[in-house]
Design a protein around this motif. Structure first.
Motif, PDB file in Angstrom:
ATOM      1  N   ILE A 150      40.980  44.369  43.249  1.00 28.41           N
ATOM      2  CA  ILE A 150      40.880  44.385  44.710  1.00 28.41           C
ATOM      3  C   ILE A 150      39.664  43.579  45.175  1.00 28.41           C
ATOM      4  O   ILE A 150      39.715  42.885  46.198  1.00 28.41           O
ATOM      5  CB  ILE A 150      40.809  45.839  45.222  1.00 28.41           C
ATOM      6  CG1 ILE A 150      42.159  46.535  44.994  1.00 28.41           C
ATOM      7  CG2 ILE A 150      40.433  45.885  46.706  1.00 28.41           C
ATOM      8  CD1 ILE A 150      42.154  48.019  45.316  1.00 28.41           C
ATOM      9  N   ALA A 151      38.580  43.636  44.393  1.00 26.93           N
ATOM     10  CA  ALA A 151      37.360  42.899  44.754  1.00 26.93           C
ATOM     11  C   ALA A 151      37.486  41.400  44.506  1.00 26.93           C
ATOM     12  O   ALA A 151      36.587  40.633  44.864  1.00 26.93           O
ATOM     13  CB  ALA A 151      36.169  43.454  43.975  1.00 26.93           C
ATOM     14  N   GLY A 152      38.580  40.977  43.879  1.00 30.21           N
ATOM     15  CA  GLY A 152      38.782  39.550  43.628  1.00 30.21           C
ATOM     16  C   GLY A 152      38.143  39.046  42.356  1.00 30.21           C
ATOM     17  O   GLY A 152      38.041  37.832  42.148  1.00 30.21           O
ATOM     18  N   LEU A 153      37.725  39.953  41.465  1.00 28.91           N
ATOM     19  CA  LEU A 153      37.072  39.551  40.218  1.00 28.91           C
ATOM     20  C   LEU A 153      38.071  39.234  39.116  1.00 28.91           C
ATOM     21  O   LEU A 153      37.692  38.682  38.078  1.00 28.91           O
ATOM     22  CB  LEU A 153      36.107  40.642  39.762  1.00 28.91           C
ATOM     23  CG  LEU A 153      34.972  40.962  40.752  1.00 28.91           C
ATOM     24  CD1 LEU A 153      34.124  42.107  40.226  1.00 28.91           C
ATOM     25  CD2 LEU A 153      34.110  39.732  41.010  1.00 28.91           C
ATOM     26  N   GLN A 154      39.311  39.624  39.296  1.00 28.26           N
ATOM     27  CA  GLN A 154      40.378  39.243  38.377  1.00 28.26           C
ATOM     28  C   GLN A 154      41.680  39.211  39.163  1.00 28.26           C
ATOM     29  O   GLN A 154      41.814  39.907  40.173  1.00 28.26           O
ATOM     30  CB  GLN A 154      40.467  40.215  37.203  1.00 28.26           C
ATOM     31  CG  GLN A 154      40.845  41.638  37.564  1.00 28.26           C
ATOM     32  CD  GLN A 154      40.816  42.534  36.343  1.00 28.26           C
ATOM     33  OE1 GLN A 154      39.766  42.831  35.789  1.00 28.26           O
ATOM     34  NE2 GLN A 154      41.989  42.971  35.909  1.00 28.26           N
ATOM     35  N   PRO A 155      42.629  38.395  38.730  1.00 26.45           N
ATOM     36  CA  PRO A 155      43.863  38.263  39.501  1.00 26.45           C
ATOM     37  C   PRO A 155      44.785  39.449  39.294  1.00 26.45           C
ATOM     38  O   PRO A 155      44.798  40.059  38.217  1.00 26.45           O
ATOM     39  CB  PRO A 155      44.486  36.980  38.939  1.00 26.45           C
ATOM     40  CG  PRO A 155      43.976  36.913  37.538  1.00 26.45           C
ATOM     41  CD  PRO A 155      42.577  37.474  37.577  1.00 26.45           C
ATOM     42  N   PRO A 156      45.602  39.785  40.287  1.00 29.06           N
ATOM     43  CA  PRO A 156      46.605  40.826  40.097  1.00 29.06           C
ATOM     44  C   PRO A 156      47.756  40.317  39.243  1.00 29.06           C
ATOM     45  O   PRO A 156      47.995  39.109  39.161  1.00 29.06           O
ATOM     46  CB  PRO A 156      47.061  41.131  41.523  1.00 29.06           C
ATOM     47  CG  PRO A 156      46.843  39.861  42.268  1.00 29.06           C
ATOM     48  CD  PRO A 156      45.617  39.234  41.655  1.00 29.06           C
TER      49      PRO A 156
END
Length: 205
Positions: A48-54
């Motif tokens: 959710i924080a954008g540190l890894q892709p979904p």
């Protein structure tokens, strides 16, 4: 602007751990994630924080509104408490570190190097960084680790103040922070189905 997550599936090491998650966080709201250790709460927050892709699904939020605080305190050990906060304040163009110092009662430690702090003091300093970011959506992974009862209360007071000013918080914690209006989301029911052996190789392609 708030945070909207829809039909989100997340993976760890290429293997799905949670799937079909949806949540919405509006200004002034807190949402607490619950679930057993290892279920995927950290992976969810990092996604959710954008540190890894979904793996799939959508996270809708302006990246400039998000700030993440995980297990690492993110401190420079040779810099003092004041210098650490000043560094981050400059990164986020925040003019004053005193509200952060006051919120976590760090004034007596201003000139002490971060490397010489106790584990609880380091955690307080790490959390104080949230206040110098100026960002409204806090994404927090077990933020009370290493905090004593008094420091947990400081943190809870800080969260309430943040919410009262229109901020929001998504928190993975097993501690009752005394946020009576907080939503609770148990992520246990969103565990991904066991991978079919025929799909195993696909996870690493």
């Amino acid at each position: 602007m708030g945070l909207n997550v829809s039909d989100l599936t997340i993976a760890r090491g290429g293997i799905k751990v949670l799937e079909g998650i949806g949540l919405r966080l509006e200004p002034g709201q807190a949402l607490v994630l619950r679930g057993p250790n290892g279920v995927g709460k950290t992976t969810l927050l990092r996604t959710i924080a954008g540190l890894q892709p979904p793996h799939s699904g959508q996270v809708e939020a302006d990246p400039e509104t998000l700030v993440y605080a995980g297990h690492a305190d993110g401190l420079k050990p040779t810099l003092t408490v004041e210098e650490n906060l000043t560094f981050w304040a400059r990164v986020f163009c925040t003019p004053d570190i005193d509200p952060a110092i006051d919120a976590f009662q760090l004034d007596a430690l201003r000139t002490r190097p971060a490397g010489a702090l106790s584990a609880g003091q380091k955690r307080r300093l790490g959390l104080a960084r949230l206040l110098v970011t100026g960002r409204p959506i806090w994404i927090l992974d077990e933020p009370t680790v290493s905090l004593d009862v008094e420091a947990v209360q400081m943190f809870a007071d800080t969260i309430r103040s943040h919410l009262g000013q229109g901020g929001s918080a998504l928190i993975a914690t097993h501690i009752d922070l005394g946020l009576p209006d907080a939503q609770i989301l148990d992520v246990g029911p969103f565990r991904a189905r066991a991978m079919d052996p025929e799909d195993f190789d696909e996870a690493f392609l």
